[in-house]
Every structure is written in C-alpha cells, then in structure tokens.
Enzyme design. Structure first.
Site, PDB file in Angstrom:
ATOM      1  N   CYS A 211       0.831  -1.198   0.000  1.00  0.00           N
ATOM      2  CA  CYS A 211       0.000   0.000   0.000  1.00  0.00           C
ATOM      3  C   CYS A 211       0.877   1.264   0.000  1.00  0.00           C
ATOM      4  CB  CYS A 211      -0.967  -0.052   1.181  1.00  0.00           C
ATOM      5  SG  CYS A 211      -2.321   1.128   1.131  1.00  0.00           S
ATOM      6  N   HIS A 212       0.851   2.046   1.078  1.00  0.00           N
ATOM      7  CA  HIS A 212       1.700   3.230   1.201  1.00  0.00           C
ATOM      8  C   HIS A 212       3.082   2.899   1.762  1.00  0.00           C
ATOM      9  CE1 HIS A 212      -2.182   5.220   0.749  1.00  0.00           C
ATOM     10  NE2 HIS A 212      -1.545   6.348   0.530  1.00  0.00           N
TER      11      HIS A 212
END
Length: 184
Positions: A118-119
């Site tokens: 994800c991030h």
C-alpha cells in the site's frame, strides 16, 4: 485403553530462530500489519513489532491498536532477515524517525528482504536506492516512487531484487505467498 497421538512439527532449517521486523507507527492499515504478523508467526518466524519507541501503543486506521515490543533505535539489521512495512498513513510517520530510516537503509545495504504494501513503499523511497527497480504500491504514491527512480506497475505483487511490494489489503494473500517463497 487410551491412545496418545503425538504430532511432530517439522520446520525447514532453523526458521524458528529467524527474526522478522514489522514496522509500526500511527495510522497503520490494520490488515496490512496483523495479517503478516500472525501469518509469519504461524510459519515459525519470530516477529517483532518495531516502533519509534518500545512498548508504545500505536493507533490504527480502524481502531485495532498495536503495541511495539522494540524500538528502532535499539535494534540492528544484523539480527533480522526481513522487514515488512505496512501501509495506511503510518509510513509517513515512520520516516520521521531517523533510527527507523537507518534500520531500513541498513537492511537494504545488506540485501535483506524489504516487503512493503500500500503506502509502505513511501518508506522505501526515503530509505532505499530504487533506481531501476520495478515496484507497485497504492496508486496515489506512484509519483513518489517514480521520482525516487523506480518503475511503477499496477500489479497485485511485484518481486524485484530484495524487494516485494503490493498495492492494497486485497493483495495480502499474494503478498504473503511471495514473502514466504522468497524466505524459502
């Protein structure tokens, strides 16, 4: 007459002695931290939750807090075979702690596994030499990865060199399969 059943648990090599760090900071994505945490323990690894401080409670995005058991300033890359970087907004907080950035940099210099979802690759952009590497992540950090020299692709999991990356919680099964395969 009673019969006792003995179950023998076999482990590959000394996997039960190998340590994996999962980074934690405020606003982590719950599934991206807890799924690898329990899955890797289930596979026989020792897993540490590494925060900027030891024994600190960190908030998640969905109200399932996690408590770090060690601080990044108190560990050495020499003691770990891999680091997992969950997403949410926590990677932006992680990279504000020099010791955490330095730990990931050292893992990268030693060509140890760095897996981010994800991030999570935000932390890699601050800690790793991404020139010429192919990665994925949440689509909103594409520019950050490209500006760090990486090639961004939209795939559920990407393995390049010592890096494994995925996009979102729905990619967790592929992410963990790739991690476990890499660790052998």
């Amino acid at each position: 007459m009673s019969h006792k059943h003995i179950i023998k648990i076999e482990r590959k090599g000394d996997v039960h002695m190998k340590k994996i760090a999962i980074l934690v900071a405020n606003y982590f994505e719950d599934n991206e931290l807890f799924y690898p945490y329990f899955r890797l323990q289930e596979a026989g690894y020792h897993v540490d939750l590494v925060g900027s401080n030891a024994n600190e409670t960190y908030k998640s995005k969905h109200d399932a807090p996690a408590i770090s058991n060690v601080a990044s300033k108190d560990i050495s890359s020499k003691d770990y075979i891999a680091v997992i970087i969950p997403g949410g907004y926590s990677p932006d907080h992680m990279r504000r702690t020099k010791a955490t950035v330095d730990f990931v940099k050292a893992m990268d210099k030693e060509n140890k596994l760095i897996a981010a979802i994800c991030h999570g690759p935000w932390m890699m952009a601050s800690s790793c030499d991404l020139k010429g590497v192919t990665l994925t992540g949440f689509y909103s950090i594409k520019d950050d990865l490209v500006n760090a020299g990486a090639t961004y692709v939209d795939q559920e999991v990407v393995v390049d060199k010592n890096y494994i990356t995925s996009r979102t919680p729905k990619d967790l099964p592929a992410f963990l399969k790739a991690i476990l395969k890499y660790l052998g």
